[in-house]
Design a protein around this motif. Structure first.
Motif, short mmCIF file in Angstrom:
data_model
loop_
_atom_site.label_atom_id
_atom_site.label_comp_id
_atom_site.label_asym_id
_atom_site.label_seq_id
_atom_site.Cartn_x
_atom_site.Cartn_y
_atom_site.Cartn_z
N SER A 174 7.61 58.34 16.76
CA SER A 174 8.40 58.91 15.68
C SER A 174 9.71 59.50 16.17
O SER A 174 10.08 59.38 17.34
N SER A 175 10.40 60.18 15.28
CA SER A 175 11.65 60.84 15.59
C SER A 175 11.54 62.31 15.21
O SER A 175 10.65 62.71 14.47
N ILE A 176 12.46 63.09 15.74
CA ILE A 176 12.56 64.49 15.37
C ILE A 176 13.94 64.71 14.75
O ILE A 176 14.95 64.32 15.32
N GLN A 177 13.93 65.32 13.59
CA GLN A 177 15.17 65.64 12.90
C GLN A 177 15.57 67.07 13.24
O GLN A 177 14.76 67.99 13.16
N ILE A 178 16.82 67.25 13.65
CA ILE A 178 17.36 68.58 13.94
C ILE A 178 18.41 68.90 12.88
O ILE A 178 19.35 68.14 12.68
N THR A 188 16.37 73.93 12.13
CA THR A 188 15.10 73.34 11.70
C THR A 188 14.80 72.12 12.54
O THR A 188 15.66 71.25 12.71
N LEU A 189 13.58 72.06 13.08
CA LEU A 189 13.08 70.90 13.80
C LEU A 189 11.98 70.29 12.95
O LEU A 189 11.01 70.97 12.60
N LYS A 190 12.10 69.01 12.62
CA LYS A 190 11.18 68.38 11.68
C LYS A 190 10.68 67.06 12.25
O LYS A 190 11.47 66.20 12.63
N GLY A 191 9.36 66.91 12.31
CA GLY A 191 8.75 65.67 12.76
C GLY A 191 8.02 65.00 11.61
O GLY A 191 7.44 65.68 10.76
N GLU A 192 8.05 63.67 11.61
CA GLU A 192 7.39 62.93 10.54
C GLU A 192 6.46 61.89 11.13
O GLU A 192 6.78 61.23 12.11
N GLY A 193 5.28 61.74 10.54
CA GLY A 193 4.31 60.74 10.96
C GLY A 193 3.41 60.41 9.80
O GLY A 193 3.87 59.96 8.76
N HIS A 194 2.12 60.67 9.94
CA HIS A 194 1.20 60.51 8.81
C HIS A 194 1.36 61.66 7.81
O HIS A 194 0.80 61.64 6.73
N GLY A 195 2.09 62.65 8.24
CA GLY A 195 2.47 63.77 7.38
C GLY A 195 3.80 64.26 7.91
O GLY A 195 4.56 63.48 8.46
N ASP A 196 4.08 65.50 7.76
CA ASP A 196 5.28 66.04 8.38
C ASP A 196 5.02 67.48 8.80
O ASP A 196 4.19 68.18 8.23
N LEU A 197 5.74 67.88 9.83
CA LEU A 197 5.62 69.22 10.37
C LEU A 197 7.03 69.74 10.60
O LEU A 197 7.90 69.05 11.13
N GLN A 198 7.26 70.97 10.18
CA GLN A 198 8.60 71.54 10.25
C GLN A 198 8.55 72.91 10.91
O GLN A 198 7.68 73.73 10.59
N TYR A 221 20.65 65.35 12.24
CA TYR A 221 20.55 64.12 13.02
C TYR A 221 19.10 63.91 13.45
O TYR A 221 18.35 64.87 13.62
N LYS A 222 18.75 62.64 13.64
CA LYS A 222 17.42 62.28 14.13
C LYS A 222 17.52 61.75 15.55
O LYS A 222 18.44 61.01 15.89
N TYR A 223 16.52 62.14 16.36
CA TYR A 223 16.47 61.71 17.76
C TYR A 223 15.09 61.15 18.06
O TYR A 223 14.08 61.67 17.58
N LYS A 224 15.05 60.08 18.83
CA LYS A 224 13.78 59.48 19.22
C LYS A 224 12.95 60.52 19.95
O LYS A 224 13.43 61.17 20.88
N VAL A 292 21.41 63.18 24.76
CA VAL A 292 20.53 62.34 23.94
C VAL A 292 21.33 61.79 22.77
O VAL A 292 21.91 62.55 21.98
N LYS A 293 21.35 60.46 22.64
CA LYS A 293 22.04 59.84 21.51
C LYS A 293 21.18 59.93 20.26
O LYS A 293 19.95 59.80 20.33
N PRO A 294 21.81 60.12 19.10
CA PRO A 294 21.02 60.18 17.85
C PRO A 294 20.51 58.80 17.47
O PRO A 294 21.11 57.78 17.81
N GLU A 295 19.37 58.79 16.77
CA GLU A 295 18.82 57.53 16.30
C GLU A 295 19.56 57.06 15.07
O GLU A 295 19.85 55.90 14.91
N GLU A 296 19.88 58.01 14.19
CA GLU A 296 20.63 57.69 12.99
C GLU A 296 21.18 58.98 12.41
O GLU A 296 20.73 60.07 12.74
N ILE A 297 22.17 58.86 11.56
CA ILE A 297 22.74 60.01 10.89
C ILE A 297 22.02 60.19 9.55
O ILE A 297 22.09 59.32 8.68
N GLU A 298 21.31 61.30 9.42
CA GLU A 298 20.59 61.55 8.17
C GLU A 298 21.56 62.00 7.09
O GLU A 298 21.60 61.45 6.00
#
Length: 301
Positions: A174-178, A188-198, A221-224, A292-298
Motif C-alpha cells: 500500500s501507500s501512505i498519504q501525508i 496526518t498520516l493515513k494508510g489504506e488497505g482492507h480498511g484505513d488507519l489515520q 501526497y502519497k508515498y509507497k 522519497v519521490k511521491p507515488e501520486e499527487i492526491e
C-alpha cells in the motif's frame, strides 16, 4: 624512490575514527535490504555515502571531517568509488567492542584500490581488513530538492514516534498519504488497505511531539509504503534513547526529505572542539538524509 613518486603513491584519504559503533549505527540506518550497493564520495570536507533504489528512494550519510580524530585528504577534487554496504558495515562491526571506544584508521586506496581498515589503539590486538571496491555502474541521481513555494513545508517529530507511526500504518503493497494543513495546524498520516488507519499529529496539542511546524497551505501526497518505511526501519536505538527529533520537509513536486541525526560518539578532552563563542560541542553527529519521490499527487490547494 623520488619524493614525487612517493607522493603519487600516497593514499587519497587517511582518517582515524573513535567510537566505531556510532559509525556502524549511522551506516546501518540506510541499509534497507540485505544486498545493497553504495557509492562513497571523498573530498577535503569529509565523506558522503549514497544508496538508492528504483529512482524513487535515495539516502545519504554525511560524515564531516570534524567527526574524525584525524582526517588527511591529499587528492585533487572529489574521488568516488562503489562498495557493498553490507560488507562495509559488517567489517566495521568487527572492530567495535560493546561498551568500549575503539580507534580505527581508514585508508583509501590500497595497492589494489581497496579500502583498508586497521585498529590502531592497541598494542596487544591487531585487527586488519581489506574491502574490495569497484567503479560505480551509474552516477547517483541528483534529486535537486527545492522548496515548495516561497515558504517551506516542514515539521519536526520525535524519531521514535515517527518510526512507530509508520510501522502502525503498514498495509502490504500500500501507500501512505501525508497531509499538512495550516488550520488547524496538523500533520496526518493515513494508510489504506482492507480498511484505513489515520494518525493525526496536532501541533498545538503536543509541541514536544510535533514541533517546528511550517505550513501556509494544505498539501497532500502519497508515498509507497516500503520506501517510506525504509527511512526509519533501521533507525539506531541511540536516536530514540536520546529522544531526538526527525525533520520532514516536502519540496517541489511532493519530493519528501527525511533527516535524522546520529551521535557517532562523545568528544574526548584531547580532541574536544570549541567553537568561536566558546561552547564545547558535546559530541560528533552524523547527518542522514532520505529522499522519497511521491507515488501520486492526491490534491494540493
Amino acid at each position: 624512490m623520488s619524493s614525487s613518486a612517493m607522493e603519487d603513491e600516497a593514499p587519497d584519504v587517511v582518517c582515524q575514527l573513535e567510537h566505531v559503533q556510532g559509525l556502524v549505527d549511522a551506516l546501518g540506518a540506510v541499509r534497507w535490504k540485505r544486498h545493497q550497493d553504495a557509492v562513497v564520495e571523498l573530498s577535503e570536507h569529509g565523506i558522503i555515502l549514497i544508496v538508492e533504489e528504483s529512482g524513487c528512494l535515495q539516502a545519504k550519510v554525511y560524515l564531516k571531517r570534524e567527526l574524525f580524530a584525524r582526517y588527511d585528504y591529499s587528492a585533487h577534487g572529489r574521488r568516488r568509488f562503489g562498495v557493498s554496504l553490507g560488507l562495509l558495515v559488517d567489517c566495521l562491526n568487527a572492530f567495535s567492542v560493546p561498551g568500549q571506544s575503539s580507534l580505527i584508521e581508514i585508508q583509501y586506496p590500497g595497492p589494489d584500490m581497496q579500502v583498508l581498515l586497521k585498529k590502531v589503539d592497541s598494542l596487544d590486538v591487531s585487527i586488519y581488513a581489506e574491502i574490495r571496491t569497484r567503479i560505480p555502474d551509474t552516477m547517483p541521481w541528483d534529486y535537486n530538492f527545492e522548496p515548495a513555494g516561497t515558504n517551506p513545508l516542514t515539521f519536526t517529530v520525535r524519531s521514535a514516534a515517527l518510526k512507530e507511526a509508520i510501522e502502525d500504518l503498514e498495509w502490504p503493497g500500500s501507500s501512505i498519504q501525508i497531509i499538512l494543513q495550516p488550520v488547524p495546524p496538523s500533520v496526518t498520516l493515513k494508510g489504506e488497505g482492507h480498511g484505513d488507519l489515520q494518525i493525526d499529529l496536532m501541533y498545538y496539542a503536543n509541541t514536544e511531539l510535533l514541533g517546528a511546524f511550517q505550513c501556509d497551505h494544505r498539501v497532500s501526497y502519497k508515498y509507497k509504503y516500503k520506501f517510506l518505511r525504509a527511512t526509519t526501519t533501521n533507525m539506531p536505538s541511540s536516536v530514540t534513547k536520546e529522544n531526538r527529533g526527525s525533520k520532514l520537509t516536502i519540496g517541489r513536486g511532493g519530493l519528501l526529505k527525511v533527516q535524522h541525526l546520529v551521535t557517532i560518539g562523545k568528544l574526548p578532552s584531547s580532541h574536544a572542539h570549541v567553537d568561536s563563542v566558546g561552547y564545547q560541542q558535546p559530541g560528533r553527529i552524523a547527518h542522514i538524509e532520505f529522499f522519497v519521490k511521491p507515488e501520486e499527487i492526491e490534491d494540493s490547494e
